[in-house]
Enzyme design. Sequence first.
Site, PDB file in Angstrom:
ATOM      1  N   ARG A   1     -11.469  15.020   7.612  1.00 37.34           N
ATOM      2  CA  ARG A   1     -11.973  15.817   6.737  1.00 37.34           C
ATOM      3  C   ARG A   1     -13.685  16.133   7.178  1.00 37.34           C
ATOM      4  O   ARG A   1     -14.320  15.442   7.911  1.00 37.34           O
ATOM      5  CB  ARG A   1     -12.579  14.944   5.528  1.00 37.34           C
ATOM      6  CG  ARG A   1     -10.867  14.283   4.660  1.00 37.34           C
ATOM      7  CD  ARG A   1     -11.302  13.348   3.880  1.00 37.34           C
ATOM      8  NE  ARG A   1     -10.398  12.545   3.271  1.00 37.34           N
ATOM      9  CZ  ARG A   1      -9.710  11.151   3.760  1.00 37.34           C
ATOM     10  NH1 ARG A   1     -10.819  10.509   3.828  1.00 37.34           N
ATOM     11  NH2 ARG A   1      -8.453  10.856   3.115  1.00 37.34           N
TER      12      ARG A   1
ATOM     13  N   GLU B   1      -8.108  -5.424   5.528  1.00 41.01           N
ATOM     14  CA  GLU B   1      -7.840  -4.988   3.041  1.00 41.01           C
ATOM     15  C   GLU B   1      -7.080  -5.728   2.797  1.00 41.01           C
ATOM     16  O   GLU B   1      -6.997  -6.252   2.012  1.00 41.01           O
ATOM     17  CB  GLU B   1      -8.107  -3.544   3.602  1.00 41.01           C
ATOM     18  CG  GLU B   1      -9.592  -2.719   3.502  1.00 41.01           C
ATOM     19  CD  GLU B   1      -9.081  -1.410   3.900  1.00 41.01           C
ATOM     20  OE1 GLU B   1      -8.912  -0.111   5.059  1.00 41.01           O
ATOM     21  OE2 GLU B   1      -9.026  -0.614   2.994  1.00 41.01           O
TER      22      GLU B   1
ATOM     23  N   HIS C   1     -12.905   2.862  -0.037  1.00 44.88           N
ATOM     24  CA  HIS C   1     -13.060   1.689   1.220  1.00 44.88           C
ATOM     25  C   HIS C   1     -14.014   0.494   0.424  1.00 44.88           C
ATOM     26  O   HIS C   1     -14.333  -0.423   0.777  1.00 44.88           O
ATOM     27  CB  HIS C   1     -14.219   2.400   2.588  1.00 44.88           C
ATOM     28  CG  HIS C   1     -12.759   3.560   3.041  1.00 44.88           C
ATOM     29  ND1 HIS C   1     -13.880   4.585   3.640  1.00 44.88           N
ATOM     30  CD2 HIS C   1     -11.789   3.347   3.225  1.00 44.88           C
ATOM     31  CE1 HIS C   1     -12.862   4.874   4.591  1.00 44.88           C
ATOM     32  NE2 HIS C   1     -11.828   4.613   3.976  1.00 44.88           N
TER      33      HIS C   1
ATOM     34  N   ASN D   1       0.824  -0.897   0.211  1.00 46.90           N
ATOM     35  CA  ASN D   1      -0.327  -0.206  -0.358  1.00 46.90           C
ATOM     36  C   ASN D   1       0.811   1.149   0.136  1.00 46.90           C
ATOM     37  O   ASN D   1       1.376   1.797   0.929  1.00 46.90           O
ATOM     38  CB  ASN D   1      -0.845  -0.112   1.111  1.00 46.90           C
ATOM     39  CG  ASN D   1      -1.616   1.153   1.455  1.00 46.90           C
ATOM     40  OD1 ASN D   1      -1.638   1.941   0.408  1.00 46.90           O
ATOM     41  ND2 ASN D   1      -2.565   0.969   2.707  1.00 46.90           N
TER      42      ASN D   1
ATOM     43  N   ARG E   1      -2.286  -1.823  -3.263  1.00 49.38           N
ATOM     44  CA  ARG E   1      -3.908  -1.013  -3.309  1.00 49.38           C
ATOM     45  C   ARG E   1      -3.793   0.061  -4.151  1.00 49.38           C
ATOM     46  O   ARG E   1      -3.063   0.871  -3.711  1.00 49.38           O
ATOM     47  CB  ARG E   1      -4.146  -1.135  -1.834  1.00 49.38           C
ATOM     48  CG  ARG E   1      -5.017   0.459  -1.374  1.00 49.38           C
ATOM     49  CD  ARG E   1      -5.502   1.106  -0.024  1.00 49.38           C
ATOM     50  NE  ARG E   1      -6.551   1.344   0.278  1.00 49.38           N
ATOM     51  CZ  ARG E   1      -6.766   1.496   1.238  1.00 49.38           C
ATOM     52  NH1 ARG E   1      -6.305   1.122   2.699  1.00 49.38           N
ATOM     53  NH2 ARG E   1      -8.070   2.155   1.493  1.00 49.38           N
TER      54      ARG E   1
END
Length: 412
Positions: free
Chosen positions: A242, A387, A181, A7, A92
């Site tokens: 965020r 993940e 996601h 990743n 990823r």
Amino acid sequence: MNILVLNCGSSSIKYQLIDMANNAELLAKGVFERIGLKDSELKHQSKRKEPYMLIKDVEKHAEGIKIILKALTDPNHGIISSFDDIFAVGHRVAHGGEIFDSSVLVNEEVKKGIEQYSELAPLHNPANLNGIISVEKLLPKVPQVAVFDTAFHQTIPKHAYMYALPYSYYEKHKIRRYGFHGTSHCYVFEKACDALFMRKDQVKAITCHLGNGASIAAIKNGKSVDTSMGLTPVEGLMMGTRSGNLDAGALLHIMKKNNMTIEDANNLINKKSGLYGISGLSNDMRDVEEAAWNEGNERAQLALNMYYYRIRKYIGAYVAVMNGVDLIVFTGGIGENGPETREIICKKLEYLGIKFDFEKNTDLKGKLEMISKHDSPVKIMVVPTNEELVIAQDTFKVVAAHEDEVNIDDDL
Ligand code: ADP
């Protein structure tokens, strides 16, 4: 059958080495941070070995990956004897746009596609591509697979993914909702269905991925039909830093009033808002809870109230979107470890007929658990996400399928 999962972020590389032949056993993992800065730092851990740390100026991802490969094969702190023990590498990749609706074997065309969508994910896609090109050079014989964060949401219908802007913006610049996601939403949905013996093609589910970044998805009969993140990960829920949903006009007004550049505005909505912006304290849920509950900090309490409110609002919206719901799943750092968050959200959903099990909703310590009563018409589950495991599984499947195709061609 070891799969190296990578990743690659703009200044970091996270990795895991997973043995697919041995029940997806985790052999090693680590993170390389501050790539491109001074004192880059590698933290590596192989199974049953002492942790290994290295601090060194590392300018590029390629150099970082080379050091990671060395750590994996090192006689003292490594776990494999040579690079031949790596069956494939799974990456990823943040943005697959409209081209990629599933994981794919990397080739020239795939690399071009990832590059094409760099414009929409400028922090992630270039770094992901960098990782792929670096591995190509370091391990030229090892197949690579790209696993996209956006792919699972490619089933969202057009009326749900379009923004009501002039249509030409979609045609010319592909401005639309993509969602992120995806691997996590898909994984926790499937895990929850398996645990409850529910048929995936007959379930209306809402999955809440509540981490530092947070998103929520409506999954009908196994397909994503809506999700809260949009063209970028800013849209939707309130997150660590965020803003989530925000009147676009408000942002334009702030920019004008404060003479802000696009970078300043981007920084404001991505890095300075959310739990951090409202509480003025921290983006970490544990700090905000501590301040609100133990110190009576009003702004921290407001941040929490806003956080819960928006999740409930989305759940209500997605119940309307699917004309009902059978299953709600919580995952991500907060979804998995925050019993208070789960309780406050679910307590106010009694209109759905939810029978919440207050006793089961404790600190589950990474366990999969049903936290609704057995006779609740809507089941509530907590499912730890993974993940990296999805990336490893997809990588294995894609490479194995490709090898089968090649073998059949050879037989003909
Ligand atoms: P990322 O999006 O970076 O992968 P994570 O999924 O690791 O984030 O989630 C990080 C969030 O999980 C942080 O806000 C952290 O405070 C929260 N978290 C972790 N443990 C707990 C806990 N025990 N209670 C409440 N929140 C927690």
